[in-house]
Design a protein around this motif. Structure first.
Motif, PDB file in Angstrom:
ATOM      1  N   THR A 254     -11.607 -12.984 101.882  1.00 44.59           N
ATOM      2  CA  THR A 254     -10.438 -13.777 101.477  1.00 44.59           C
ATOM      3  C   THR A 254     -10.751 -15.267 101.346  1.00 44.59           C
ATOM      4  O   THR A 254     -10.452 -15.870 100.306  1.00 44.59           O
ATOM      5  N   PRO A 255     -11.359 -15.931 102.345  1.00 49.25           N
ATOM      6  CA  PRO A 255     -11.681 -17.353 102.149  1.00 49.25           C
ATOM      7  C   PRO A 255     -12.751 -17.584 101.075  1.00 49.25           C
ATOM      8  O   PRO A 255     -12.727 -18.611 100.389  1.00 49.25           O
ATOM      9  N   VAL A 256     -13.683 -16.623 100.905  1.00 47.43           N
ATOM     10  CA  VAL A 256     -14.681 -16.760  99.841  1.00 47.43           C
ATOM     11  C   VAL A 256     -13.987 -16.676  98.483  1.00 47.43           C
ATOM     12  O   VAL A 256     -14.292 -17.436  97.555  1.00 47.43           O
ATOM     13  N   TYR A 257     -13.041 -15.771  98.381  1.00 51.63           N
ATOM     14  CA  TYR A 257     -12.230 -15.623  97.164  1.00 51.63           C
ATOM     15  C   TYR A 257     -11.505 -16.932  96.868  1.00 51.63           C
ATOM     16  O   TYR A 257     -11.464 -17.415  95.736  1.00 51.63           O
ATOM     17  N   GLN A 258     -10.924 -17.505  97.916  1.00 49.34           N
ATOM     18  CA  GLN A 258     -10.200 -18.768  97.761  1.00 49.34           C
ATOM     19  C   GLN A 258     -11.119 -19.900  97.311  1.00 49.34           C
ATOM     20  O   GLN A 258     -10.759 -20.697  96.440  1.00 49.34           O
ATOM     21  N   LEU A 259     -12.312 -19.966  97.886  1.00 54.06           N
ATOM     22  CA  LEU A 259     -13.248 -21.047  97.586  1.00 54.06           C
ATOM     23  C   LEU A 259     -13.741 -20.996  96.151  1.00 54.06           C
ATOM     24  O   LEU A 259     -13.857 -22.034  95.487  1.00 54.06           O
ATOM     25  N   LEU A 260     -14.031 -19.808  95.650  1.00 50.06           N
ATOM     26  CA  LEU A 260     -14.699 -19.685  94.358  1.00 50.06           C
ATOM     27  C   LEU A 260     -13.760 -19.392  93.186  1.00 50.06           C
ATOM     28  O   LEU A 260     -14.223 -19.155  92.073  1.00 50.06           O
ATOM     29  N   LEU A 261     -12.456 -19.408  93.444  1.00 53.68           N
ATOM     30  CA  LEU A 261     -11.480 -19.306  92.364  1.00 53.68           C
ATOM     31  C   LEU A 261     -10.603 -20.547  92.354  1.00 53.68           C
ATOM     32  O   LEU A 261     -10.555 -21.305  93.330  1.00 53.68           O
ATOM     33  N   THR A 262      -9.896 -20.765  91.257  1.00 49.96           N
ATOM     34  CA  THR A 262      -8.951 -21.879  91.220  1.00 49.96           C
ATOM     35  C   THR A 262      -7.798 -21.592  92.170  1.00 49.96           C
ATOM     36  O   THR A 262      -7.541 -20.439  92.549  1.00 49.96           O
ATOM     37  N   ASP A 263      -7.093 -22.655  92.564  1.00 57.54           N
ATOM     38  CA  ASP A 263      -5.916 -22.471  93.409  1.00 57.54           C
ATOM     39  C   ASP A 263      -4.918 -21.528  92.758  1.00 57.54           C
ATOM     40  O   ASP A 263      -4.315 -20.681  93.425  1.00 57.54           O
TER      41      ASP A 263
ATOM     42  N   ASP B 170      -5.495 -19.060  90.605  1.00 57.24           N
ATOM     43  CA  ASP B 170      -5.965 -17.674  90.679  1.00 57.24           C
ATOM     44  C   ASP B 170      -5.787 -17.093  92.079  1.00 57.24           C
ATOM     45  O   ASP B 170      -5.405 -15.931  92.245  1.00 57.24           O
ATOM     46  N   PHE B 171      -6.074 -17.911  93.100  1.00 56.94           N
ATOM     47  CA  PHE B 171      -5.971 -17.425  94.474  1.00 56.94           C
ATOM     48  C   PHE B 171      -4.518 -17.170  94.868  1.00 56.94           C
ATOM     49  O   PHE B 171      -4.198 -16.138  95.470  1.00 56.94           O
ATOM     50  N   TRP B 172      -3.633 -18.095  94.520  1.00 53.48           N
ATOM     51  CA  TRP B 172      -2.222 -17.901  94.841  1.00 53.48           C
ATOM     52  C   TRP B 172      -1.656 -16.704  94.096  1.00 53.48           C
ATOM     53  O   TRP B 172      -0.853 -15.946  94.636  1.00 53.48           O
ATOM     54  N   ARG B 173      -2.082 -16.526  92.838  1.00 49.49           N
ATOM     55  CA  ARG B 173      -1.598 -15.371  92.084  1.00 49.49           C
ATOM     56  C   ARG B 173      -2.072 -14.075  92.742  1.00 49.49           C
ATOM     57  O   ARG B 173      -1.315 -13.107  92.858  1.00 49.49           O
ATOM     58  N   ALA B 174      -3.332 -14.052  93.179  1.00 48.50           N
ATOM     59  CA  ALA B 174      -3.868 -12.862  93.845  1.00 48.50           C
ATOM     60  C   ALA B 174      -3.090 -12.566  95.124  1.00 48.50           C
ATOM     61  O   ALA B 174      -2.761 -11.411  95.419  1.00 48.50           O
ATOM     62  N   SER B 175      -2.778 -13.610  95.893  1.00 52.54           N
ATOM     63  CA  SER B 175      -2.027 -13.429  97.132  1.00 52.54           C
ATOM     64  C   SER B 175      -0.612 -12.929  96.849  1.00 52.54           C
ATOM     65  O   SER B 175      -0.117 -11.996  97.486  1.00 52.54           O
ATOM     66  N   ASN B 176       0.031 -13.533  95.857  1.00 50.62           N
ATOM     67  CA  ASN B 176       1.403 -13.148  95.534  1.00 50.62           C
ATOM     68  C   ASN B 176       1.480 -11.766  94.882  1.00 50.62           C
ATOM     69  O   ASN B 176       2.536 -11.114  94.923  1.00 50.62           O
ATOM     70  N   SER B 177       0.389 -11.309  94.288  1.00 48.13           N
ATOM     71  CA  SER B 177       0.408  -9.985  93.667  1.00 48.13           C
ATOM     72  C   SER B 177       0.639  -8.892  94.700  1.00 48.13           C
ATOM     73  O   SER B 177       1.147  -7.809  94.378  1.00 48.13           O
ATOM     74  N   LEU B 178       0.297  -9.160  95.965  1.00 46.35           N
ATOM     75  CA  LEU B 178       0.477  -8.167  97.017  1.00 46.35           C
ATOM     76  C   LEU B 178       1.950  -7.852  97.227  1.00 46.35           C
ATOM     77  O   LEU B 178       2.310  -6.769  97.694  1.00 46.35           O
ATOM     78  N   GLN B 179       2.829  -8.806  96.892  1.00 49.01           N
ATOM     79  CA  GLN B 179       4.256  -8.591  97.068  1.00 49.01           C
ATOM     80  C   GLN B 179       4.875  -7.807  95.910  1.00 49.01           C
ATOM     81  O   GLN B 179       6.078  -7.549  95.926  1.00 49.01           O
ATOM     82  N   LEU B 180       4.069  -7.448  94.915  1.00 44.75           N
ATOM     83  CA  LEU B 180       4.574  -6.620  93.824  1.00 44.75           C
ATOM     84  C   LEU B 180       4.510  -5.129  94.167  1.00 44.75           C
ATOM     85  O   LEU B 180       4.876  -4.291  93.346  1.00 44.75           O
ATOM     86  N   ASP B 181       4.030  -4.803  95.373  1.00 49.64           N
ATOM     87  CA  ASP B 181       4.041  -3.406  95.817  1.00 49.64           C
ATOM     88  C   ASP B 181       5.449  -2.831  95.688  1.00 49.64           C
ATOM     89  O   ASP B 181       5.661  -1.732  95.171  1.00 49.64           O
TER      90      ASP B 181
END
Length: 314
Positions: free
Chosen positions: A205-214, A216-227
């Motif tokens: 998760t922190p590696v994902y955050q570091l190597l993507l734009t803010d 992209d990372f926020w979108r990835a995190s928020n996608s979890l709430q689309l369950d």
């Protein structure tokens, strides 16, 4: 831990929690998936390593968020990220964890295809079906997140344009719902492949955050709430709202902090497995289709009404 959980000895004065969870059938999961999940959960890595990794990972997320203030807004290295992920999965992650991760791409694609096939308007999907861990290098995690949001946008644009909405389908199309052609035996099994799923996700998760734009990372995190969103789509098609009970990543309109993204990602993977298993069982006839029964009840009511209606000239 033994491969066959059902063969474990049962001591009533010291019952195994893993045996209880394996035998329990209150939630839909195939036995092979449940066994892999429980072997991963009961591993030494999860028991002894995860408690140390989790606070370090969450502290790293905070520090990286501060660092991102001083980096260019579009600073990202997605290809490097996915090469690192593929290398670490091949080298350090356990076979069970790798198998569950790889299955997730297939299952998520199949669930979206199910919704698209049973929607009243045509909707394009972009299935992701990796066959080996090396396929991760093709920015698969990023594409997975993009696919989900793009599908929700495409579907709802089409429904709004046609003045339609998702509704119960008496005879749903389950043709796309199947077991992925991925074998646990084919996953990497080197001397170092011992890292459990939850520990791996906390590290990633922190590696994902570091190597993507803010963004992209926020979108990835928020996608979890689309369950919940996707599950509601399926529930409308199946006329089966009770199957939303196992969702944990809600509510999609209230974004959550990224600090718990790793734990929420594990819940996301488990809920996808359960929804896919439910669709498999309904498609094979193991579970009755509520939408079909609802259609029969409506048809019977209409026939009863027509039989009771007075005839012309009576």
């Amino acid at each position: 831990m033994k491969e066959d959980f059902s063969a474990q000895p049962w001591d009533e004065r010291d019952p195994s929690p893993w045996l209880a969870l394996y035998l329990d059938q209150s939630t839909p999961l195939p036995d092979a998936v449940k066994a892999a999940w429980l072997r991963d959960c009961s591993s030494g890595s999860r028991q002894y390593l995860l408690p140390f990794l989790r606070p370090l990972a969450r502290t790293s997320i905070i520090l990286i968020q501060v660092l991102k203030v001083f980096l260019p807004r579009r600073w990202a290295h997605s290809r490097l990220l996915h090469r690192l992920l593929a290398f670490s999965m091949n080298t350090f992650v356990s076979p069970e964890a790798n198998w569950l991760i790889m299955r997730h791409f297939h299952l998520g694609s199949q669930v979206l295809s199910f919704v698209a096939a049973n929607a009243p308007t045509p909707v394009q999907t972009t299935p992701l079906e990796p066959t080996s861990v090396d396929d991760i290098k093709d920015e698969l995690f990023l594409k997975h997140d993009l696919n989900l949001f793009n599908f929700v946008i495409r579907l709802n644009k089409a429904l709004r344009a046609a003045g339609e909405e998702l509704r119960p389908v008496p005879e749903p199309d389950f043709s796309m719902v199947r077991e992925p052609e991925l074998k646990l035996e084919d996953m990497p099994r080197g001397r170092l492949n011992r890292l459990d799923l939850q520990s791996a996700i906390e590290i990633y998760t922190p590696v994902y955050q570091l190597l993507l734009t803010d963004n992209d990372f926020w979108r990835a995190s928020n996608s979890l709430q689309l369950d919940e969103t996707v599950a509601i789509y399926c529930a409308k098609i199946l006329a089966s709202p009770e199957h939303l009970v196992m969702l944990n990543n809600k509510h999609p309109l209230v974004p959550l902090s990224t600090l718990r993204a790793g734990h929420r990602l594990v819940l996301h993977g488990l809920s996808t497995e359960m929804l896919h298993c439910l669709l498999m069982r309904m498609g094979s006839g193991q579970i009755p289709l509520p939408a079909r029964e609802l259609a029969r009840m409506r048809q019977a009511a209409e026939m009863a009404d027509s039989a009771c209606a007075p005839t012309a000239g009576a």
